[in-house]
Design a protein around this motif. Sequence first.
Motif, mmCIF file in Angstrom:
data_model
loop_
_atom_site.group_PDB
_atom_site.id
_atom_site.type_symbol
_atom_site.label_atom_id
_atom_site.label_comp_id
_atom_site.label_asym_id
_atom_site.label_seq_id
_atom_site.Cartn_x
_atom_site.Cartn_y
_atom_site.Cartn_z
ATOM 1 N N GLY A 532 42.645 66.962 17.969
ATOM 2 C CA GLY A 532 41.536 67.702 17.384
ATOM 3 C C GLY A 532 42.024 68.882 16.579
ATOM 4 N N GLN A 533 41.087 69.532 15.924
ATOM 5 C CA GLN A 533 41.409 70.704 15.127
ATOM 6 C C GLN A 533 41.478 71.938 16.017
ATOM 7 O OE1 GLN A 533 42.252 70.845 11.935
ATOM 8 N NE2 GLN A 533 42.045 68.606 11.770
ATOM 9 N N PRO A 534 42.462 72.811 15.792
ATOM 10 C CA PRO A 534 42.523 74.053 16.579
ATOM 11 C C PRO A 534 41.286 74.905 16.352
ATOM 12 C CG PRO A 534 44.587 73.652 15.422
ATOM 13 C CD PRO A 534 43.603 72.673 14.873
ATOM 14 N N SER A 535 40.877 75.587 17.381
ATOM 15 C CA SER A 535 39.684 76.431 17.310
ATOM 16 C C SER A 535 40.083 77.875 17.064
ATOM 17 C CB SER A 535 38.901 76.322 18.625
ATOM 18 O OG SER A 535 37.798 77.184 18.621
ATOM 19 N N LYS A 536 39.307 78.556 16.229
ATOM 20 C CA LYS A 536 39.602 79.953 15.905
ATOM 21 C C LYS A 536 39.214 80.888 17.038
ATOM 22 C CE LYS A 536 38.881 79.275 10.931
ATOM 23 N NZ LYS A 536 38.122 79.734 9.746
ATOM 24 N N THR A 537 38.107 80.587 17.666
ATOM 25 C CA THR A 537 37.595 81.463 18.722
ATOM 26 C C THR A 537 37.634 80.714 20.049
ATOM 27 O OG1 THR A 537 35.321 80.734 18.324
ATOM 28 C CG2 THR A 537 36.090 82.671 17.117
ATOM 29 N N ALA A 538 37.790 81.471 21.110
ATOM 30 C CA ALA A 538 37.795 80.910 22.451
ATOM 31 C C ALA A 538 37.405 81.992 23.438
ATOM 32 C CB ALA A 538 39.167 80.335 22.810
ATOM 33 N N SER A 539 36.648 81.610 24.435
ATOM 34 C CA SER A 539 36.201 82.566 25.451
ATOM 35 C C SER A 539 37.237 82.773 26.550
ATOM 36 C CB SER A 539 34.882 82.093 26.076
ATOM 37 O OG SER A 539 33.880 81.934 25.082
ATOM 38 N N HIS A 540 38.083 81.785 26.774
ATOM 39 C CA HIS A 540 39.031 81.862 27.885
ATOM 40 C C HIS A 540 40.427 81.586 27.348
ATOM 41 C CE1 HIS A 540 35.554 81.791 30.557
ATOM 42 N NE2 HIS A 540 35.104 80.751 29.837
ATOM 43 N N LYS A 541 41.387 82.478 27.727
ATOM 44 C CA LYS A 541 42.751 82.365 27.223
ATOM 45 C C LYS A 541 43.732 82.609 28.370
ATOM 46 C CE LYS A 541 41.312 84.230 22.737
ATOM 47 N NZ LYS A 541 41.502 85.310 21.742
ATOM 48 N N LEU A 542 44.835 81.880 28.346
ATOM 49 C CA LEU A 542 45.912 82.051 29.306
ATOM 50 C C LEU A 542 47.231 82.088 28.553
ATOM 51 C CD1 LEU A 542 44.962 79.600 32.197
ATOM 52 C CD2 LEU A 542 44.755 82.081 32.196
ATOM 53 N N THR A 543 48.171 82.888 29.060
ATOM 54 C CA THR A 543 49.491 83.011 28.443
ATOM 55 C C THR A 543 50.545 82.678 29.478
ATOM 56 O OG1 THR A 543 48.695 84.727 26.936
ATOM 57 C CG2 THR A 543 51.082 84.528 27.240
ATOM 58 N N ILE A 544 51.421 81.718 29.152
ATOM 59 C CA ILE A 544 52.494 81.292 30.034
ATOM 60 C C ILE A 544 53.814 81.761 29.444
ATOM 61 C CG2 ILE A 544 53.618 79.332 31.139
ATOM 62 C CD1 ILE A 544 50.796 79.825 32.114
ATOM 63 N N ASP A 545 54.592 82.480 30.252
ATOM 64 C CA ASP A 545 55.910 82.951 29.823
ATOM 65 C C ASP A 545 56.977 81.967 30.279
ATOM 66 O OD1 ASP A 545 54.680 85.230 28.833
ATOM 67 O OD2 ASP A 545 54.894 86.308 30.732
ATOM 68 N N THR A 546 58.050 81.839 29.453
ATOM 69 C CA THR A 546 59.197 80.999 29.803
ATOM 70 C C THR A 546 60.474 81.799 29.604
ATOM 71 O OG1 THR A 546 59.396 80.078 27.571
ATOM 72 C CG2 THR A 546 57.958 78.914 29.114
ATOM 73 N N ASN A 547 61.580 81.264 30.072
ATOM 74 C CA ASN A 547 62.877 81.921 29.908
ATOM 75 C C ASN A 547 63.749 81.240 28.859
ATOM 76 O OD1 ASN A 547 63.319 79.606 31.311
ATOM 77 N ND2 ASN A 547 64.625 80.515 32.893
ATOM 78 N N LYS A 548 63.137 80.359 28.058
ATOM 79 C CA LYS A 548 63.873 79.665 27.019
ATOM 80 C C LYS A 548 63.148 79.811 25.689
ATOM 81 C CE LYS A 548 66.934 78.209 29.936
ATOM 82 N NZ LYS A 548 68.296 78.783 29.941
ATOM 83 N N SER A 549 63.843 79.490 24.620
ATOM 84 C CA SER A 549 63.261 79.589 23.281
ATOM 85 C C SER A 549 62.092 78.618 23.164
ATOM 86 C CB SER A 549 64.323 79.269 22.224
ATOM 87 O OG SER A 549 65.412 80.158 22.341
#
Length: 876
Positions: A532-549
């Motif tokens: 699908g097409q990426p959405s510009k707006t979103a009500s819920h967001k999560l950020t996942i950190d990694t230790n690699k590039s």
Amino acid sequence: MSLFKARDWWSTVLGEKEEFDQGCLCLADVDNSGNGQDKIIVGSFMGYLRIFNPHSVKTGDGPQAEDLLLEVQLRDPVLQVEVGKFVSGTEMLHLAVLHSRKLCVYSVSGTLGNVEHGNQYQIKLMYEHHLQRTACNMTYGPFGGIKGRDLICIQSMDGMLMVFEQESYAFGRFLPGSLLPGPLAYSPRTDSFITVSSCRQVESYKYQVLAFATDADKKQETEQQKLGSGKRLVVDWTLNIGEQALDIRIIPFNQSASSVFVLGERNFFCLKDNGQIRFMKKVDCSPSCFLPYCSVSEGTINTLIGNHNHMLHVYQDVTLKWATQLPHVPVAVRVGSLHDLKGVIVTLSDDGHLQCSYLGTDPSLFQAPKVESRELNYDELDVELKELQRIIKDVKSQGVWPMTEREDDLKVFAVVSSNLDSVSQATNVEVGTDSVPSITVKITLQNRVVLQKVKLSVYVQPPLALTCDQFTFDFAVPDMTSIVAFSVYLKRNYIPSELEGNAVVSYSRPTGIPRVIQCKFRLPLKLICLPGQPSKTASHKLTIDTNKSPVSLPSLFPDFANQPDDDQMNVMGFRLLGGSRVTLLASRTSQRYRIQSEQFEDLWLITNELILRLQDYFEKQGIKDFACSFSGCMPLQEYFELIDHHFELRINGEKLEELLSERAVQFRAIQRRLLTRFRDKTPAPLQHLDTLLDGTYKQVIALADAVEENQDRLLQSSAGLRSATHLLILLVRLWQKLSADQTAILEAAFLPLQEDTQELGWEETVDAAIAHLLKTCLSKSSKEQALNLSSQLTIPKDTSRLKKHITLLCDRLAKGGRLCLSTDAAAPQAMVMPGGCTPIPESDTEERSPEEFTNHKHLIAETPMPEAAALQGVLE
């Protein structure tokens, strides 16, 4: 010939393809001969009435013609036959025959014959009563202590007792709360009627209470009875026996008391006059009929019990005294005197086998041949005994269960096709306008030894469905291979919480030991998700950190990449079947990934798939130290909104079911009133009862539809709540770097196995599990460990307690608490933060508000991504 076989004194088969029941048999001196000899009266559902006076026959001879005194065909089926003093002005015995809509009383008389045909018998109708209700059974006796005559009480199919004073109708009374009629008996000593209701409890009603209660023809609702419209019919005593009764008998126990015998489906009970249990006995086989009678031993009662294993048992109280075999399954049993032979047992089967038998023993003519005596060789016996002991010792040393290092008797493999089916196998789907794909899964079974009746059961998480979920195999020879294939597809208009399937195979080893083998398989994301097409707006967001590039998203998700575009290397859109969209963003400079969507629960599948594919990607690169983490605020507020919605649907479902039950009761009450008026010879005006019936019917249908719709919404809400729970557990694991064992404890607490029911639901189960964790391994003081948890799980009034416990669980984990099931974890211990951080000092006011963990506005601010603004430019 077996010693314990019922000796056939006289037997016959009644008619052809006729049916009989326990009320169709009666023994009495119905013709008033005065010699004390009983006659056998049998009625059938085909309307035949027969009277027998059997004579002893020689072995091999059949019944004689003169044994049948009378055979007449009545127009209606015979439900029950009884003999008593039913005619006024005389104390002679008469025959009462109960039909479904009529009660007839006959006199049986015989004329002395002057020819070889013998005496002639005939019946004469004395009187009859036409019943307004369909009859079920009847009982008789000197109701009210009357002497010299018997009154008859008939129980109808709708729970009404109709009392007849011989030729006249006395009164009718409805039993309170009657749903289905049960067996009925009369106790002359207490002058009461005893029956077993559909609530599986024995109930006793005094005759005087029945006589002075509200008349059945003027029966009103319970609320109107409370206002004073006649006396209420009150039960004398009740006893819950926990099973449905087959028959009830009243037998005098001694001169001062009588016993009430009740035959249940698995037990038979002996009760006192006041309803207390004198004794009870559990029967081994399913009983079909019984007959208690006075014993020769003082203070005891003998009981004949027939069962469906062609057996007749004789009990003295609870002690089995005799067991004998019958050629048929008896549905009625009586004991009488026939031609100076006392104690003849008369049994009747449901297909018309009538037999008179006795329990005496005949001498056996068989003599066992003499066995040639031979001397025993004790040396050989000792050698054989030692060999057997050695074999037994070897078997014990090997163990009963198979060893793990041995080769398995059966191997199971599951392979999921890499491509979707060219022609979708989805049927009866409710997904909307999208074309629902399907994928093929193949299960391979390989056996090492001969196995029979191998059963394979496949389960996937709803709303995923299977084209076939049950398979049966028969491995007749070793080293066989069987392959089965089936398709999986999405059936409903929401997303499952898991993409894992489980194949379970049950079988028995050649030694008879049952075993179960499980094989799990994972379905691809493309089965329920489309590019699908990426959405510009979103009500819920999560950020996942990694230790690699960061890794290029098209390389991680090649099956969802539309076209190679440099501007689209760090952003990808997914559209779940049903309409929801999820956007995945990878940072170009930092080592972070962001997942965002309009619905919180839809983040789970994409987040989990991202972590799994990252782990697989770096594992193929030979990198073993890859790790993910989560440093943002726990999204508890969004999670609590899903809990509230799920709980609201449960409460709404209970209210709808209660309202539906009330409308159903109202509907049946209106039906009864209409039937009463329609059956009346002089019909009264309906007074808009038909309109009220139609309106109530429409309300019942509407409420039933509402209950079904609410149940569908509850299933959808449960799936969403389960997805959000999986996501919350994943974030806690990444946040606190929990081990696999600790994560398993968290999953066991938040993801119970049972489904939501009226008795037990998700909220109370999870609340009890989390409270146990807070009381044991996550407790901060011995005072908390001493708290007693409620042992009974009931639906709570609201979700505030559950949300408080979840918030407290996250707070304890943030302060260094660790999940553990060992007994040492219950002891208070110093909590150490990861990385050597100083633990946060605990205060008495530790229970913090959910907003402290769930401030969604600070989610992006605390975990900034340089590409937060760049995403808007890419999408534009």
